[in-house]
Write an enzyme that holds these catalytic residues in place. Structure first.
Site, short mmCIF file in Angstrom:
data_model
loop_
_atom_site.label_atom_id
_atom_site.label_comp_id
_atom_site.label_asym_id
_atom_site.label_seq_id
_atom_site.Cartn_x
_atom_site.Cartn_y
_atom_site.Cartn_z
N HIS A 161 -17.15 50.49 37.55
CA HIS A 161 -18.35 50.16 36.60
C HIS A 161 -18.86 51.41 35.93
O HIS A 161 -18.79 52.45 36.47
CB HIS A 161 -19.25 49.10 37.27
N HIS A 187 -21.98 52.36 35.98
CA HIS A 187 -23.31 53.41 36.40
C HIS A 187 -22.95 54.73 36.92
O HIS A 187 -21.93 54.92 37.21
CB HIS A 187 -23.66 52.52 37.59
N ASP A 214 -23.89 56.67 39.01
CA ASP A 214 -23.55 56.94 40.09
C ASP A 214 -21.96 56.87 40.51
O ASP A 214 -21.54 57.02 41.94
CB ASP A 214 -24.37 56.38 41.44
N HIS A 215 -21.41 56.19 39.97
CA HIS A 215 -19.91 55.76 39.92
C HIS A 215 -19.10 56.79 39.11
O HIS A 215 -17.93 56.68 39.20
CB HIS A 215 -19.49 54.47 39.84
N HIS A 267 -23.16 42.24 39.02
CA HIS A 267 -24.06 43.66 39.05
C HIS A 267 -24.22 44.12 37.73
O HIS A 267 -25.34 44.35 37.14
CB HIS A 267 -23.44 44.59 40.12
N ASP A 323 -19.92 47.85 43.82
CA ASP A 323 -21.34 47.10 43.98
C ASP A 323 -21.01 45.73 43.56
O ASP A 323 -22.43 45.09 43.16
CB ASP A 323 -22.49 47.93 42.88
N HIS A 341 -21.53 51.74 48.70
CA HIS A 341 -22.77 52.29 49.17
C HIS A 341 -23.04 52.14 50.73
O HIS A 341 -22.62 51.19 51.25
CB HIS A 341 -24.15 51.75 48.35
FE FE Z 1 -23.83 52.13 42.62
ZN ZN Z 2 -23.93 50.04 40.22
#
Ligand code: FE
Ligand code: ZN
Length: 255
Positions: A56, A58, A60-61, A114, A133, A171
């Site tokens: 996805h 985001h 942080d990915h 999410h 996530d 995570h």
């Molecule tokens: Fe994340």
């Molecule tokens: Zn995420």
């Protein structure tokens, strides 16, 4: 031979994963939080990336992707639905699509909730699913874009995979997830055992990811909205599982 799966801790609490096929030498990276630890792991193992799979959009990915591609010019695969907000993709995929890593089929599952457009990658021969996530260890992602019915449908799709499936999520949130889980499912012996195992693992500095689908189905409250004991505890006997899931998610958001 199943793919060799390596968990790579990144940033403060993210996980990326490497899936390596010894016969072909192909290696896929699942999600790209930051280059440093991923490049170091590849270097240590003498592996070269052939694919990067993005779950996805985001930051942080995906934010580590450019720095990784500089050293490993791999084929980048992500959701067609999110192509407009993901880094440039070499292949766009959707629910039901299949491609191969090292001759092993990889199935694409839409697991929106999410985010809308979040996908999971399921490798049936190696019995592993990369959920990021969506389904998480003892939890699920917050509903930033999707709805409770959407996330319940996504989690139900994942729950229908074989029990022995290894769940690689995005995570290290498991210990705080456990503190919440016992508030909605206080008499679940398997959950109490898992919470103790998690405390022990974290005290030893060990990851609690991946887990197995069997363990998630036995202990993760977000997969257990049909459970009569949880329903009774919430005062929602015989309620629609979507409503029960939505109540559990709302309680977690306030927790
Ligand atoms: Fe994340
Ligand atoms: Zn995420």
């Amino acid at each position: 031979m199943p793919l060799e799966i390596v968990t790579v801790p990144c940033l403060s609490d993210n996980y990326a994963f490497l899936a390596h096929d010894a016969a072909s030498g192909q290696t896929a990276l699942i999600d790209a939080p930051e280059p440093g630890p991923i490049l170091a792991e590849l270097e240590a193992r003498g592996w070269t990336l052939s694919h990067v799979l993005l779950t996805h959009h985001h930051w942080d990915h995906v934010d580590g992707l450019a720095g990784i591609l500089e050293r490993h010019p791999a084929k980048v695969i992500g959701a067609a639905a999110d192509a407009h907000r993901l880094p440039p993709l070499d292949q766009q995929v959707s629910e039901g699509d299949t491609f191969e890593i090292g001759g092993e089929p990889v199935q694409v599952l839409d697991v929106s909730g999410h985010t809308v457009g979040h996908i999971a990658f399921y490798m049936p021969k190696s019995a592993v699913v990369f959920t990021a996530d969506s389904l998480m260890a003892l939890g699920c992602g917050r509903l930033f874009e999707g709805t409770a019915p959407q996330m319940w449908a996504s989690l139900s799709k994942l729950a229908a995979l074989p029990d022995e499936t290894i769940v690689c999520s995005g995570h290290e949130y498991t210990q705080s997830n456990a503190k919440f889980a016992v508030t909605v499912d206080p008499n679940n012996a398997a959950l109490q055992q898992r919470a103790a195992d998690i405390d022990r693992a974290r005290a030893a500095g060990e990851p609690t990811v991946p887990s197995t689908l069997a363990l998630e189905k036995a202990t993760n409250p977000f997969l257990r909205a049909t459970d009569p004991v949880i329903q009774a505890h919430l005062g929602m006997e015989n309620a629609d599982p979507v409503a029960v899931f939505a109540e559990i998610r709302a309680r977690k958001d306030r927790f």
